[in-house]
Structure formats: structure tokens, C-alpha cells
Design a protein around this motif. Structure first.
Motif, short mmCIF file in Angstrom:
data_model
loop_
_atom_site.label_atom_id
_atom_site.label_comp_id
_atom_site.label_asym_id
_atom_site.label_seq_id
_atom_site.Cartn_x
_atom_site.Cartn_y
_atom_site.Cartn_z
N GLY A 1 -26.23 -8.12 -16.18
CA GLY A 1 -26.47 -8.78 -14.90
C GLY A 1 -27.72 -8.31 -14.21
N CYS A 2 -28.44 -7.38 -14.84
CA CYS A 2 -29.68 -6.84 -14.29
C CYS A 2 -30.86 -7.65 -14.81
N THR A 3 -31.85 -7.88 -13.96
CA THR A 3 -33.02 -8.69 -14.31
C THR A 3 -34.21 -7.79 -14.62
N LEU A 4 -34.88 -8.04 -15.73
CA LEU A 4 -36.08 -7.31 -16.11
C LEU A 4 -37.29 -7.87 -15.38
N LEU A 5 -38.08 -6.99 -14.76
CA LEU A 5 -39.30 -7.38 -14.06
C LEU A 5 -40.51 -6.74 -14.71
N ASP A 6 -41.64 -7.42 -14.64
CA ASP A 6 -42.91 -6.80 -15.02
C ASP A 6 -43.53 -6.17 -13.78
N THR A 7 -44.75 -5.66 -13.91
CA THR A 7 -45.44 -5.01 -12.79
C THR A 7 -46.89 -5.48 -12.74
N ARG A 8 -47.68 -4.84 -11.87
CA ARG A 8 -49.11 -5.13 -11.80
C ARG A 8 -49.92 -4.22 -12.71
N LYS A 9 -49.27 -3.51 -13.61
CA LYS A 9 -49.97 -2.65 -14.56
C LYS A 9 -50.46 -3.50 -15.73
N LEU B 1 -37.28 2.21 -23.57
CA LEU B 1 -36.29 1.44 -24.33
C LEU B 1 -34.97 2.20 -24.47
N ASP B 2 -35.07 3.53 -24.61
CA ASP B 2 -33.85 4.30 -24.81
C ASP B 2 -33.13 4.64 -23.51
N THR B 3 -33.71 4.26 -22.37
CA THR B 3 -33.05 4.56 -21.09
C THR B 3 -32.72 3.32 -20.27
N ILE B 4 -33.27 2.18 -20.61
CA ILE B 4 -33.14 1.02 -19.73
C ILE B 4 -31.70 0.51 -19.64
N ARG B 5 -30.94 0.62 -20.72
CA ARG B 5 -29.56 0.14 -20.67
C ARG B 5 -28.73 0.96 -19.68
N GLU B 6 -28.88 2.27 -19.75
CA GLU B 6 -28.14 3.13 -18.82
C GLU B 6 -28.54 2.85 -17.38
N ILE B 7 -29.82 2.60 -17.15
CA ILE B 7 -30.30 2.28 -15.81
C ILE B 7 -29.70 0.97 -15.32
N LEU C 1 -42.53 -6.93 -27.23
CA LEU C 1 -42.01 -5.71 -26.60
C LEU C 1 -41.11 -6.06 -25.42
N THR C 2 -41.50 -7.06 -24.65
CA THR C 2 -40.69 -7.48 -23.51
C THR C 2 -39.30 -7.92 -23.97
N ARG C 3 -39.25 -8.68 -25.06
CA ARG C 3 -37.97 -9.14 -25.58
C ARG C 3 -37.09 -7.95 -25.99
N GLU C 4 -37.68 -6.90 -26.52
CA GLU C 4 -36.89 -5.71 -26.88
C GLU C 4 -36.23 -5.13 -25.64
N TYR C 5 -36.99 -5.03 -24.56
CA TYR C 5 -36.43 -4.51 -23.31
C TYR C 5 -35.36 -5.45 -22.75
N ALA C 6 -35.65 -6.75 -22.78
CA ALA C 6 -34.70 -7.73 -22.23
C ALA C 6 -33.39 -7.72 -23.03
N ASP C 7 -33.50 -7.61 -24.33
CA ASP C 7 -32.29 -7.58 -25.17
C ASP C 7 -31.45 -6.34 -24.88
N LYS C 8 -32.11 -5.24 -24.55
CA LYS C 8 -31.39 -4.00 -24.29
C LYS C 8 -30.46 -4.11 -23.08
N ILE C 9 -30.81 -4.96 -22.11
CA ILE C 9 -29.99 -5.05 -20.90
C ILE C 9 -29.21 -6.36 -20.84
N ALA C 10 -29.15 -7.08 -21.95
CA ALA C 10 -28.40 -8.34 -21.98
C ALA C 10 -26.94 -8.08 -21.61
N GLY C 11 -26.41 -8.93 -20.74
CA GLY C 11 -25.02 -8.83 -20.35
C GLY C 11 -24.73 -7.91 -19.19
N GLY D 1 -38.99 -12.83 -21.87
CA GLY D 1 -37.71 -12.76 -21.17
C GLY D 1 -37.73 -12.01 -19.86
N ALA D 2 -38.90 -11.61 -19.39
CA ALA D 2 -38.99 -10.93 -18.10
C ALA D 2 -39.22 -11.94 -16.98
#
Length: 285
Positions: free
Chosen positions: A134-142, A250-256, A122-132, A159-160
Motif C-alpha cells: 500500500g506504499c507508493t514509490l516516489l522518485d526525487t530531484r536527484k 533494495l534490501d531495506t525498502i520492504r521493511e520501510i 532499477l525502478t521496477r526492482e524497487y517497486a516490486d519490492k514493496i508490492a502489496g 512503476g514510480a
């Protein structure tokens, strides 16, 4: 090949304690009564662990540790590595050893491998969405209590970048801290006694300049729309890094990510990742 210093983020003693505790939870005080009654003590089995879906692998060495705990002499061949993609049907590892031990360790090994690979996938899906972007994907304490270290390891494999592992890893002043301190200036002022970078949470644009004036060295923009985030980036003007958080999908992370924020944190990758479909099949050795 030398053994890694850590396995799934666990040091040697942590790994031993974790494996012992998980096996004890599954075996109880009487052991695997079904296997011990139906499988001959000397029977040797061969087995393959394979994925039944496309995944990013995480937790292979952790899975191995369960089998080795019950059968130190087991033969194991790893065919994939953590962080590597595996296609449906790919074999992840081959095993040959004592049948009783293998059957008894199976569930603990698979549970761990399925859970961590699910997070990595699942993390890779999120990371791939924002590839290119310049934004870095972070995890949390959840994370599931007691599993944070291995879950955050799986997030790295996907990839986080890890955010705080524990509360002593950094200063993050949230709305409750500000309210209880009587304002952001006092909260930040008190936090300056720490050597950590001071991050301040804001959920309104008008709070940004107040936080920066107080001495915030990083901002967490919480639950802001993409339009608000773009405005926040303009207001900050590169003075401090900006992290976007809250309800990211997943459907909003690229825009963010494309708003210009430096980081985006996603609780779902550890909190809500479905287990990967990974199975184990046996044959006589």
C-alpha cells in the motif's frame, strides 16, 4: 497509429531541441567523418536493436527520433512499448534505411535508450519490492542536470510516481529553511502564502508534533530507522500523509514500506541506475 503528444515526457518543441542538441554534441561541425569516408552514400542497411539482459523498456520513441532526424524516410518497426518488460535477446525495434544516417545516429539513440531503460529497470526492482504494502514509490530531484524530464519519465515507466519535477511544484520545508527562519512555526507560517500543500521534513520524533501544530500537511521523515518510522506512524495517527526518505536501498525498502508510511522516495533510481545492456546489429538491406 497516431503519434504521442509527448515523447519520453518531452513536448514536440522540447523533443526537437533535445534531439538537435544531442546530435550536435556527437557529430560536431564535421559530421561522422569515419562513416562518411567508409560507407557509400547510397548504401541501405537493416538493423535490429535488442536487449542483452532482462529489462523494463523506456525511451523507444526517443531513440526513434534520432534516426528520423538524420533519415526522415527510415522504416522503423517497434516490437515493444515503454513500460513493458523485455527478456534477454528480445528485439525492441527493427530499422531499415540510409546506412550513413543510421550509423551516425546510433550512439545518440542507444545512449538514450540504455540510460532510460536502466532507470526503468532499477525502478521496477524497487517497486516490486514493496508490492502489496500500500506504499507508493516516489522518485526525487536527484537527476542529471538537463535530463530530469526524461529521467522522471523513465521512473514512471518503471512503476514510480513522480515527486516534484521542479522547485515550483510544491513546498518542502527542510532543516535549512527551518534554521534560517528561526523555527518550524515561522517557516510554515510564511509558506502558507502558497497554494501548494506544505510538506515539512523531520528527522527526530519530537519534531513531529511541532510540525503538525505549525500546520504541516505532509511529513517527510528523513533518515529514520524502521523502528522510528513505526513510532512516527503511531504519533501521526493518520492525520497527514508520511513519506520516508534517505538512504533507502533494495534490501531495506520492504521493511520501510511495511512500517505504515504512505510514500517512500528513492534517489538511487535516477541517480545511480546502471545503463541497460542494449545493442544494435546491422545487415545489408
Amino acid at each position: 497509429m497516431s503519434k504521442p503528444e509527448t515523447v519520453a515526457g518531452l513536448g514536440r518543441q522540447e523533443l526537437a531541441s533535445f534531439v538537435t542538441a544531442v546530435l550536435a554534441e556527437d557529430l560536431g561541425t564535421g559530421g561522422d567523418v569515419t562513416t562518411n569516408l567508409t560507407i557509400g552514400d547510397g548504401l541501405r542497411l537493416s538493423a535490429v536493436i535488442a536487449t542483452r539482459q532482462d529489462i523494463v523498456v523506456a525511451g523507444l520513441e526517443l531513440g526513434v527520433a534520432f534516426f528520423r532526424q538524420l533519415d526522415p524516410g527510415i522504416k522503423i518497426e517497434l516490437l515493444k512499448s515503454d513500460g513493458e518488460r523485455a527478456a534477454r535477446g528480445d528485439v525492441l525495434m527493427r530499422l531499415e534505411g540510409n546506412g550513413r544516417a543510421m550509423l551516425s545516429a546510433e550512439r545518440s539513440a542507444l545512449n538514450s535508450l540504455q540510460h532510460l531503460s536502466g532507470i526503468a529497470t532499477l525502478t521496477r526492482e524497487y517497486a516490486d519490492k514493496i508490492a502489496g504494502t500500500g506504499c507508493t514509490l516516489l522518485d526525487t530531484r536527484k537527476t542529471i542536470p538537463g535530463l530530469r524530464v526524461i529521467e522522471k519519465y523513465a521512473a514512471r515507466m518503471g512503476g514510480a510516481t513522480n515527486h516534484r519535477m521542479r522547485l515550483d511544484d510544491g513546498v518542502l520545508i527542510k532543516d535549512n529553511h527551518i534554521a534560517l527562519c528561526g523555527g518550524v512555526e515561522r517557516a510554515v507560517g510564511l509558506a502558507k502564502a502558497s497554494e501548494h500543500e506544505i510538506q515539512v521534513e523531520v528527522d527526530l520524533l519530537e519534531q513531529i508534533e511541532l510540525a503538525l501544530a505549525a500546520g504541516a500537511e505532509r511529513l517527510l521523515c528523513d533518515n529514520m530507522s524502521a523502528a522510528m518510522l513505526r513510532e512516527a506512524v503511531k504519533i501521526v495517527g493518520g492525520r497527514v500523509p508520511i513519506e520516508a526518505s534517505g538512504g533507502v536501498r533494495l534490501d531495506t525498502i520492504r521493511e520501510i514500506a511495511e512500517t505504515g508510511v504512505d510514500f517512500v522516495s528513492v534517489g538511487r533510481i535516477t541517480q545511480s541506475a546502471p545503463a541497460a545492456d542494449i545493442g544494435l546489429d546491422y545487415s545489408p538491406a
